[in-house]
Each structure stands twice: as C-alpha cells, then as structure tokens.
Design a protein around this motif. Structure first.
Motif, PDB file in Angstrom:
ATOM      1  N   GLY A 177     102.041 -28.786  56.153  1.00 57.80           N
ATOM      2  CA  GLY A 177     102.505 -27.605  56.875  1.00 57.80           C
ATOM      3  C   GLY A 177     102.477 -26.362  56.010  1.00 57.80           C
ATOM      4  O   GLY A 177     102.093 -25.273  56.467  1.00 57.80           O
ATOM      5  N   ILE A 178     102.863 -26.501  54.745  1.00 63.32           N
ATOM      6  CA  ILE A 178     102.829 -25.355  53.826  1.00 63.32           C
ATOM      7  C   ILE A 178     101.397 -24.893  53.606  1.00 63.32           C
ATOM      8  O   ILE A 178     101.084 -23.694  53.733  1.00 63.32           O
ATOM      9  N   TYR A 179     100.536 -25.843  53.305  1.00 63.86           N
ATOM     10  CA  TYR A 179      99.168 -25.483  52.911  1.00 63.86           C
ATOM     11  C   TYR A 179      98.390 -24.882  54.075  1.00 63.86           C
ATOM     12  O   TYR A 179      97.826 -23.787  53.967  1.00 63.86           O
ATOM     13  N   TYR A 180      98.365 -25.591  55.207  1.00 62.64           N
ATOM     14  CA  TYR A 180      97.552 -25.115  56.320  1.00 62.64           C
ATOM     15  C   TYR A 180      98.187 -23.918  57.017  1.00 62.64           C
ATOM     16  O   TYR A 180      97.475 -23.032  57.512  1.00 62.64           O
ATOM     17  N   GLY A 181      99.516 -23.864  57.062  1.00 62.22           N
ATOM     18  CA  GLY A 181     100.170 -22.717  57.667  1.00 62.22           C
ATOM     19  C   GLY A 181      99.913 -21.431  56.909  1.00 62.22           C
ATOM     20  O   GLY A 181      99.948 -20.337  57.484  1.00 62.22           O
ATOM     21  N   THR A 182      99.660 -21.524  55.612  1.00 63.87           N
ATOM     22  CA  THR A 182      99.321 -20.360  54.795  1.00 63.87           C
ATOM     23  C   THR A 182      97.822 -20.129  54.764  1.00 63.87           C
ATOM     24  O   THR A 182      97.338 -18.998  54.871  1.00 63.87           O
ATOM     25  N   ASP A 183      97.071 -21.213  54.638  1.00 60.31           N
ATOM     26  CA  ASP A 183      95.622 -21.152  54.448  1.00 60.31           C
ATOM     27  C   ASP A 183      94.907 -20.401  55.575  1.00 60.31           C
ATOM     28  O   ASP A 183      93.997 -19.610  55.316  1.00 60.31           O
ATOM     29  N   VAL A 184      95.305 -20.622  56.823  1.00 60.15           N
ATOM     30  CA  VAL A 184      94.567 -20.013  57.930  1.00 60.15           C
ATOM     31  C   VAL A 184      94.831 -18.524  58.059  1.00 60.15           C
ATOM     32  O   VAL A 184      94.014 -17.792  58.650  1.00 60.15           O
ATOM     33  N   TYR A 185      95.963 -18.029  57.534  1.00 62.72           N
ATOM     34  CA  TYR A 185      96.255 -16.604  57.639  1.00 62.72           C
ATOM     35  C   TYR A 185      95.817 -15.819  56.405  1.00 62.72           C
ATOM     36  O   TYR A 185      95.783 -14.583  56.440  1.00 62.72           O
ATOM     37  N   LEU A 186      95.472 -16.511  55.340  1.00 65.07           N
ATOM     38  CA  LEU A 186      95.039 -15.811  54.136  1.00 65.07           C
ATOM     39  C   LEU A 186      93.726 -15.055  54.350  1.00 65.07           C
ATOM     40  O   LEU A 186      93.630 -13.868  53.972  1.00 65.07           O
ATOM     41  N   PRO A 187      92.676 -15.667  54.944  1.00 65.06           N
ATOM     42  CA  PRO A 187      91.457 -14.883  55.207  1.00 65.06           C
ATOM     43  C   PRO A 187      91.705 -13.702  56.136  1.00 65.06           C
ATOM     44  O   PRO A 187      91.133 -12.629  55.951  1.00 65.06           O
ATOM     45  N   LEU A 188      92.562 -13.905  57.139  1.00 66.88           N
ATOM     46  CA  LEU A 188      92.885 -12.814  58.058  1.00 66.88           C
ATOM     47  C   LEU A 188      93.549 -11.667  57.311  1.00 66.88           C
ATOM     48  O   LEU A 188      93.242 -10.484  57.544  1.00 66.88           O
ATOM     49  N   LEU A 189      94.449 -11.990  56.403  1.00 64.54           N
ATOM     50  CA  LEU A 189      95.105 -10.971  55.585  1.00 64.54           C
ATOM     51  C   LEU A 189      94.086 -10.213  54.742  1.00 64.54           C
ATOM     52  O   LEU A 189      94.074  -8.978  54.705  1.00 64.54           O
ATOM     53  N   LEU A 190      93.215 -10.946  54.074  1.00 69.46           N
ATOM     54  CA  LEU A 190      92.255 -10.322  53.167  1.00 69.46           C
ATOM     55  C   LEU A 190      91.237  -9.463  53.911  1.00 69.46           C
ATOM     56  O   LEU A 190      90.789  -8.426  53.398  1.00 69.46           O
ATOM     57  N   GLN A 191      90.873  -9.892  55.117  1.00 68.37           N
ATOM     58  CA  GLN A 191      89.877  -9.128  55.875  1.00 68.37           C
ATOM     59  C   GLN A 191      90.485  -7.929  56.593  1.00 68.37           C
ATOM     60  O   GLN A 191      89.893  -6.855  56.622  1.00 68.37           O
ATOM     61  N   GLU A 192      91.686  -8.099  57.169  1.00 68.41           N
ATOM     62  CA  GLU A 192      92.291  -7.017  57.943  1.00 68.41           C
ATOM     63  C   GLU A 192      93.025  -6.002  57.070  1.00 68.41           C
ATOM     64  O   GLU A 192      92.893  -4.796  57.271  1.00 68.41           O
ATOM     65  N   ARG A 193      93.809  -6.479  56.117  1.00 69.45           N
ATOM     66  CA  ARG A 193      94.638  -5.576  55.313  1.00 69.45           C
ATOM     67  C   ARG A 193      93.873  -4.986  54.127  1.00 69.45           C
ATOM     68  O   ARG A 193      94.116  -3.848  53.735  1.00 69.45           O
ATOM     69  N   TYR A 194      92.968  -5.783  53.567  1.00 70.34           N
ATOM     70  CA  TYR A 194      92.274  -5.334  52.361  1.00 70.34           C
ATOM     71  C   TYR A 194      90.802  -5.021  52.584  1.00 70.34           C
ATOM     72  O   TYR A 194      90.133  -4.533  51.674  1.00 70.34           O
ATOM     73  N   GLY A 195      90.284  -5.312  53.766  1.00 70.72           N
ATOM     74  CA  GLY A 195      88.902  -4.974  54.075  1.00 70.72           C
ATOM     75  C   GLY A 195      87.861  -5.782  53.342  1.00 70.72           C
ATOM     76  O   GLY A 195      86.713  -5.340  53.215  1.00 70.72           O
TER      77      GLY A 195
END
Length: 431
Positions: free
Chosen positions: A258-276
């Motif tokens: 739960g820790i790994y996958y719950g974080t893993d799927v939102y990390l690319p979204l964070l990097l693409q949306e917030r950091y471009g």
C-alpha cells in the motif's frame, strides 16, 4: 539446464509471458498521466491501477484452482487470451471507463497465467530445475521494473501511449507459440479431473467480492469494509490483529504494498504536472527506485543468514516509510524534483530489504501442507493492499491533490514500522 533442449522453448516462452505481464504492470505508471489527460479521466486515475491489481486476485484464485483440477493447458491459454484482450481494449480505448475495463482484463489474465505457469513448471521440469526456473521468473519481474517506465515513456513520446499496450500483443502471441509444444497433453485425463469443491467456490466468491469492493471504493468508500470481511477466509488467523509471526508477516506485505504503490502511481503525475518533466524523465525517477529495490534484494540474498531477519525487516520498514515521507515533504515545501527522486530511491531500498526476508519468513512459519495457502495469502495481501491503497489515495487526491495521497502513505509507513516489530516469533517444530 533450463536453456537447453528439451526445455529451451518452454523456458524462453514462459519467461517472456511473465516479463510482458510485469512490463505492463510497471510501464503503465509512466504513461497514465497522459492517458487520463487524453481520455478526460483524471477521476478514474487510481481506479485504472487498482482494477488491475484487484482482478489479479480473482485470476490467481480462479485460474489456480482450475489448473490444479484440470491441468495447466486450457487455463494457461485462456488466461493468455484474456490478458491479450485486455491489452487490445486498453490500447484502443476512446473513453476512460473502457480503458479501466481493459486494465481489469489485463489483471485477470496476468494473475491467471502466473499461477498456470507454476503448474506447468511442475509438470514439465524435474524438481532439481525448479529453483532455476523460478529464479528466472523473479528476474522477469526485476528487469521491467528497471526499464519499463523509461521504455514506455519513449514509446509514448515517439508514437503514442496506445502502442504501450498494442505493441505488446504481438509479443504475447510469439511467447505463446513458444510454449505450445510443452502444454500439449499436459491436462489431466477426463477421468482424473475433479470439479470445484465447495471450499474452492467460497474462496473464488471471496476473491470476487474483494476485487469488486476495491474497485468500487472510489465511489462508495464503505465497501472497503466489505472487502475486509471477504478477506478473512483467505488469510491466516490473527492477520488483522498483527499477531506475532506469520499473521504479522502477511499483514506487513499488504501495508508495504500500500505504501509503495499508493506513492508510486502519483509520483510521475507530480513530476509531470508540478515540475513539467517529460514522460521519459519521470520514468527514470521510477527506475531509480526499481534499481534500489533490485540492489537491496541482492544484498539480502548475499547476506543470507549472517544478518538477523527481524533486523532486516525493521530496517526495510523504516526505509520505506522514510521514502514515502520524503515525497510528502517535497510536495509541502515545493522542494526540487531531485529530492523526490532521492526519496524514491530510499523507498525502493526499503522494499528490497523487506520483501525477500518476509517471503523467507512466511515459508519458515508454514507447517507442512500449509505452504500453498500461506504463500497465496502473501500474494493476495500484496495485491489487495496495493489496490486498496490506490483506491483510498484516489479519494484523497480529489480532496487534496498530492498532499492527500502522500500523507496517507506516510501514515501507512508508521503502521509498517510498528508491525515490523511483530514479525518475529518462535518457528514451528517442523521448520
């Protein structure tokens, strides 16, 4: 040797089937932000992941019982067809609900062909070669975790995200052709086939309830309680109470997933949306975590009995929790994406330290005749823990983008640290 006749084609074909299922599981994380943008389906972002994981539980239970009672041939071929159908549905989807349906089929087929391949191995390979082929299967999961996100990002950039799915269909067909000679005649004679028992049907019904409940959590949070009750008959007694020994070990697998996958799927979204960051570069960030996972696993294998397993489990839980906490702090303080990448490297090292030891402990705690049930329970909590966490994280993301999911997985990290202190208990006499 498994790479010499008469095992060569079976080894290569079955390895490729495991590899392709693993590739889809890992690669889709990188391209999901682009998919949800194209299909206007951000509200189903988490469900697209949880649907595949939850369906895998049904596939493992249903196809596993089928293969035990009939033999591996028909269950394996049917599961491959279901997986390929899921690829086609997802790759041609023009709406997010259709894409989620494709992901569900992928998970169902992948869960089924995994257990059917294990039955095929038992029928084809002599006992002394089992450890080699299972080691090869483990490698088939490690490699996609390292290259899958990056390759998927390149394919999406050069062609489109559709080909991340459609391009795999032909490879699945080639791998299937390789294993066909080995599966012919492997089913039991009609007189030796046994029907599903009442217990088998109950286990399958529980798996279906769990899968449906987890997928429905995003719309009806209360159904997570239903999933919890349905799991009771699929797990060792005392799991929910984190009873020391086997129950706590099985529970820790689900919490860690739960820790790994719950974080893993939102990390690319964070990097693409917030950091471009471009898709391929965000994929590299996930790859660092996978490399750390593989490296830590190799270290645990080398250390073997020289390090106390309880200490390794506790260290792994602390590293995993710390990695999730770094992502939360990165979002709150708007830190550099380099910090996020470093945090994910720490989390990957935690998983690589934790999981090999837990797998060993589950077998060590199992009495003769209980190995299948207990290892199956570990796989189920892995899948359900990941899918349930994704569903809850999806709800929290709607309320508080990024902060919500990462705060949730950070809290799960604290729970993992506490549970890790209860995994050690006296071993059964038979062990």
């Amino acid at each position: 040797m498994i790479l010499r006749p008469p095992f060569l084609l079976t080894t290569v074909g079955s390895w490729c089937l495991v590899f392709l299922a693993a590739f889809e599981a890992m690669a889709v994380t990188t391209v999901m932000p682009q998919i949800t943008a194209d299909l206007n389906g951000r509200d189903l972002y988490a469900v697209a992941f949880s649907a595949a994981l939850a369906a895998g539980v049904v596939g493992m239970v249903g196809f596993g019982s089928w293969a035990d009672r009939r033999g591996p041939t028909v269950p394996l071929l049917v599961s491959i067809v279901v997986f390929a159908a899921g690829l086609i549905v997802a790759g041609t989807a023009s709406s997010m609900p259709v894409f989620v349906a494709g992901r569900f089929l992928q998970g169902l087929g992948a869960g089924g062909d995994t257990v059917a391949l294990y039955v095929l191995v038992a029928a084809v390979y002599p006992t002394e070669l089992h450890i080699k082929i299972f080691g090869a299967f483990a490698g088939a999961w490690v490699i996609p975790s390292m290259v899958g996100p990056f390759v998927a990002g390149l394919v999406a950039a050069a062609l489109s995200w559709h080909w991340v799915f459609l391009g795999v269909v032909l490879l699945v067909a080639i791998a299937t052709i390789m294993v066909l000679p080995s599966v012919r005649g492997r089913d039991k004679p009609p007189a030796e086939r046994t029907p599903m028992s009442a217990a088998d049907w109950r286990r399958l019904a529980r798996a279906v309830v769990v899968a449906v409940s987890v997928v429905a959590v995003s719309s009806y949070p209360i159904v997570l309680v239903v999933a919890g009750f349905a799991l009771v008959g699929l797990l060792p007694k005392g799991t929910y109470r984190a009873k020391p020994g086997l129950p706590a070990s099985v529970l820790l697998v689900g919490v860690a997933a739960g820790i790994y996958y719950g974080t893993d799927v939102y990390l690319p979204l964070l990097l693409q949306e917030r950091y471009g960051l471009p898709t391929w570069l965000s994929g590299i960030t996930l790859t660092t975590g996978a490399l750390a996972w593989a490296g830590a696993s190799a270290i645990q294998a080398r250390l073997a009995d020289r390090v106390d397993p309880g200490a390794s489990v506790r260290l792994g839980a602390v590293l995993l929790a710390s990695g999730a906490a770094v992502e939360l702090v990165t979002v709150i303080l708007h830190l550099s994406p380099v910090v996020a990448a470093a945090g994910w490297l720490v989390a990957g090292a935690g998983m690589g330290t934790l999981f090999p030891r837990i797998s060993t402990l589950v077998l060590a705690y199992s009495k003769p005749g209980e190995e299948g049930f207990n290892t199956g329970a570990k796989s189920i909590t892995d899948a359900v823990g990941g899918s349930a966490s994704l569903a809850v994280a999806g709800l929290l993301f709607s309320a508080a983008p990024f902060i919500g999911p990462f705060a949730f997985t950070t809290l799960l990290g604290l729970a993992a640290i506490l549970i890790s202190r209860r995994v050690m208990a006296p071993m059964p006499v038979a062990a």
